[in-house]
Motif scaffolding. Structure first.
Motif, PDB file in Angstrom:
ATOM      1  N   GLU A   1       3.694   1.356  10.637  1.00  0.00           N
ATOM      2  CA  GLU A   1       3.124   1.807   9.375  1.00  0.00           C
ATOM      3  C   GLU A   1       2.581   0.595   8.641  1.00  0.00           C
ATOM      4  OE1 GLU A   1       5.337   5.400   7.523  1.00  0.00           O
ATOM      5  OE2 GLU A   1       5.524   3.699   6.136  1.00  0.00           O
ATOM      6  N   ILE A   2       1.442   0.729   8.029  1.00  0.00           N
ATOM      7  CA  ILE A   2       0.904  -0.373   7.229  1.00  0.00           C
ATOM      8  C   ILE A   2       0.825   0.096   5.785  1.00  0.00           C
ATOM      9  CG2 ILE A   2      -1.172  -1.770   6.767  1.00  0.00           C
ATOM     10  CD1 ILE A   2       0.068  -2.707   9.292  1.00  0.00           C
ATOM     11  N   ALA A   3       1.443  -0.656   4.899  1.00  0.00           N
ATOM     12  CA  ALA A   3       1.361  -0.321   3.469  1.00  0.00           C
ATOM     13  C   ALA A   3       0.296  -1.198   2.823  1.00  0.00           C
ATOM     14  CB  ALA A   3       2.715  -0.558   2.811  1.00  0.00           C
ATOM     15  N   VAL A   4      -0.676  -0.548   2.194  1.00  0.00           N
ATOM     16  CA  VAL A   4      -1.726  -1.295   1.497  1.00  0.00           C
ATOM     17  C   VAL A   4      -1.405  -1.270   0.009  1.00  0.00           C
ATOM     18  CG1 VAL A   4      -4.204  -1.454   1.039  1.00  0.00           C
ATOM     19  CG2 VAL A   4      -3.399  -0.601   3.248  1.00  0.00           C
ATOM     20  N   GLU A   5      -1.152  -2.470  -0.554  1.00  0.00           N
ATOM     21  CA  GLU A   5      -0.800  -2.534  -1.975  1.00  0.00           C
ATOM     22  C   GLU A   5      -2.050  -2.859  -2.781  1.00  0.00           C
ATOM     23  OE1 GLU A   5       0.719  -5.020   0.051  1.00  0.00           O
ATOM     24  OE2 GLU A   5       2.538  -3.910   0.589  1.00  0.00           O
ATOM     25  N   PHE A   6      -2.208  -2.160  -3.904  1.00  0.00           N
ATOM     26  CA  PHE A   6      -3.368  -2.405  -4.761  1.00  0.00           C
ATOM     27  C   PHE A   6      -2.961  -3.224  -5.981  1.00  0.00           C
ATOM     28  CE2 PHE A   6      -4.374   1.117  -2.035  1.00  0.00           C
ATOM     29  CZ  PHE A   6      -5.637   0.773  -1.594  1.00  0.00           C
ATOM     30  N   TYR A   7      -3.952  -3.719  -6.702  1.00  0.00           N
ATOM     31  CA  TYR A   7      -3.702  -4.664  -7.800  1.00  0.00           C
ATOM     32  C   TYR A   7      -2.810  -4.073  -8.877  1.00  0.00           C
ATOM     33  CZ  TYR A   7      -6.805  -2.072 -10.827  1.00  0.00           C
ATOM     34  OH  TYR A   7      -7.346  -1.087 -11.587  1.00  0.00           O
ATOM     35  N   ASP A   8      -2.819  -2.735  -9.012  1.00  0.00           N
ATOM     36  CA  ASP A   8      -2.045  -2.110 -10.095  1.00  0.00           C
ATOM     37  C   ASP A   8      -0.635  -1.731  -9.652  1.00  0.00           C
ATOM     38  OD1 ASP A   8      -2.632  -0.106  -8.364  1.00  0.00           O
ATOM     39  OD2 ASP A   8      -3.537   1.245  -9.832  1.00  0.00           O
ATOM     40  N   GLY A   9      -0.231  -2.218  -8.471  1.00  0.00           N
ATOM     41  CA  GLY A   9       1.138  -1.945  -8.029  1.00  0.00           C
ATOM     42  C   GLY A   9       1.246  -0.697  -7.168  1.00  0.00           C
ATOM     43  N   GLN A  10       0.185   0.108  -7.096  1.00  0.00           N
ATOM     44  CA  GLN A  10       0.254   1.293  -6.234  1.00  0.00           C
ATOM     45  C   GLN A  10       0.166   0.873  -4.775  1.00  0.00           C
ATOM     46  OE1 GLN A  10      -1.734   4.966  -7.290  1.00  0.00           O
ATOM     47  NE2 GLN A  10      -2.682   3.860  -8.995  1.00  0.00           N
ATOM     48  N   SER A  11       0.721   1.700  -3.935  1.00  0.00           N
ATOM     49  CA  SER A  11       0.717   1.353  -2.517  1.00  0.00           C
ATOM     50  C   SER A  11       0.488   2.638  -1.705  1.00  0.00           C
ATOM     51  CB  SER A  11       2.070   0.710  -2.217  1.00  0.00           C
ATOM     52  OG  SER A  11       2.318   0.730  -0.857  1.00  0.00           O
ATOM     53  N   VAL A  12      -0.306   2.523  -0.661  1.00  0.00           N
ATOM     54  CA  VAL A  12      -0.553   3.682   0.205  1.00  0.00           C
ATOM     55  C   VAL A  12      -0.147   3.280   1.624  1.00  0.00           C
ATOM     56  CG1 VAL A  12      -2.292   5.289   1.104  1.00  0.00           C
ATOM     57  CG2 VAL A  12      -2.527   4.360  -1.219  1.00  0.00           C
ATOM     58  N   SER A  13       0.632   4.146   2.279  1.00  0.00           N
ATOM     59  CA  SER A  13       1.088   3.846   3.633  1.00  0.00           C
ATOM     60  C   SER A  13       0.267   4.575   4.679  1.00  0.00           C
ATOM     61  CB  SER A  13       2.548   4.273   3.778  1.00  0.00           C
ATOM     62  OG  SER A  13       3.347   3.149   3.623  1.00  0.00           O
ATOM     63  N   PHE A  14      -0.110   3.837   5.713  1.00  0.00           N
ATOM     64  CA  PHE A  14      -0.892   4.423   6.813  1.00  0.00           C
ATOM     65  C   PHE A  14      -0.067   4.364   8.090  1.00  0.00           C
ATOM     66  CE2 PHE A  14      -3.902   2.950   3.708  1.00  0.00           C
ATOM     67  CZ  PHE A  14      -4.981   3.826   3.771  1.00  0.00           C
ATOM     68  N   PRO A  15       0.342   5.517   8.634  1.00  0.00           N
ATOM     69  CA  PRO A  15       1.030   5.482   9.928  1.00  0.00           C
ATOM     70  C   PRO A  15       0.010   5.211  11.031  1.00  0.00           C
ATOM     71  CG  PRO A  15       0.875   7.735   9.092  1.00  0.00           C
ATOM     72  CD  PRO A  15       0.164   6.870   8.111  1.00  0.00           C
TER      73      PRO A  15
END
Ligand SMILES: O=C(O)[C@H](O)COP(=O)(O)O
Length: 316
Positions: A183-197
């Motif tokens: 899984e790769i978690a992409v973190e954005f500048y505002d602290g949000q994060s989206v995970s990609f399996p």
């Protein structure tokens, strides 16, 4: 205790080491003088990047050496097993530079799809007709968003590269003999994060499905990308090697560039390093950098601090 940082070390490392009572020398000693310098100056820890070679002969000739530290990832310039057998600590900083290497891969990719390497070489000093002609030659650019990036080798740097790719809207496929699912978690500048399996694929599947390919494997005896692999690629693919010279067959690469199979290549490392072949140096479809993947202030600051922390733990 004296430490020689023969290929340099960031101030972050020097500060930590000095605060713990170590003396840090940052003189660059020529390879052939190293043995004498280390012995005459009672050096107990030798720190290197990729330039200085720490082979069996040097290890044997310096019996007071206790530690070899690699400020970076690849340890192919050090006889690691031999040094460890002799009782030396051998350390590196595997995580500190991943983001910087990944960003350089994207510098090559973005440069590649818009012909920056060739445009820079050809920008005219005079004449607006040459300018107009160049504008036409570089008119068929493309975007990365929506395209597929194939990552060969999915360790820390491969994953950092995938993270940027996902963040800019690319699809990522990967091959790694040791990883089937991740899984790769992409973190954005505002602290949000989206995970990609992500599911691993065979090397051939990755190669044949990718619009762009980036290599993130250690130095090895065989080519990872050679004639056979080029023949499996889509037409017009872009390829980047910021891993090690020798994992990509440069003769096969030039053939693939000339046939149009490969549209462009970005090379930060070379089979013949530090003197790349003239066919590589002169090629209009190759974007080149002199092995600078980890050469950012941020990466070097992290590397220096991480090396220092390990040395303090091991030798204090
Ligand atoms: O293995 C590494 O860490 C990179 O290739 C960087 O090498 P360098 O420290 O010589 O820049």
């Amino acid at each position: 205790m004296k430490i020689l940082a023969n290929d340099g070390i960031a101030q972050s490392g020097i500060d930590k080491l000095e605060a713990s009572g170590f003396e840090v020398l940052t003189t660059t000693v020529a390879q052939e003088q190293l043995k004498n310098f280390i012995n005459e100056n009672s050096i107990e820890a030798l720190l290197v990047r990729s330039t200085t070679k720490v082979r069996k002969e040097l290890i044997d000739a310096c019996p007071n050496l206790k530690l070899i530290g690699r400020g970076g990832v690849g340890m192919d310039n050090i006889d690691v097993d031999y040094a460890r057998q002799r009782g030396l600590f051998v350390i590196n900083t595997p995580a500190a530079s991943s983001g910087s290497v990944a960003e350089l891969v994207f510098a090559h990719l973005y440069g590649g799809v818009r012909f920056l390497y060739d445009a820079n070489r050809n920008m005219p000093l005079d004449g607006d007709s040459k300018f107009k002609q160049l504008k036409k030659s570089y008119a068929a650019g493309s975007e990365l968003r929506g395209k597929t990036l194939g990552v060969i080798g999915f360790g820390r740097i491969g994953r950092a590269t995938a993270k940027i790719a996902l963040g800019v809207g690319m699809k990522v496929v990967f091959f790694d003999p040791f990883i089937t699912e991740t899984e790769i978690a992409v973190e954005f500048y505002d602290g949000q994060s989206v995970s990609f399996p992500l599911k691993g694929m065979s090397k051939e599947e990755v190669i044949s499905q990718s619009d762009f390919i980036s290599l993130h494997v250690p130095a090895q005896k065989e080519y990872v990308i050679g004639k056979k692999e080029f023949s499996q690629m889509k037409d017009g693919v872009g390829i980047v090697n910021a891993a090690r010279g020798g994992v990509l067959d440069e003769v096969a690469l030039v053939d693939a560039l000339e046939s149009g199979k490969v549209a462009f290549a970005g090379l930060d490392v070379f089979e013949s390093e530090p003197t790349p072949e003239i066919r590589i140096l002169m090629h209009p479809k190759i974007s080149m950098t002199p092995h600078i993947g980890a050469a950012t202030g941020e990466a070097q600051t992290r590397i220096g601090a991480e090396l220092a922390d390990q040395i303090i733990t091991l030798l204090k």
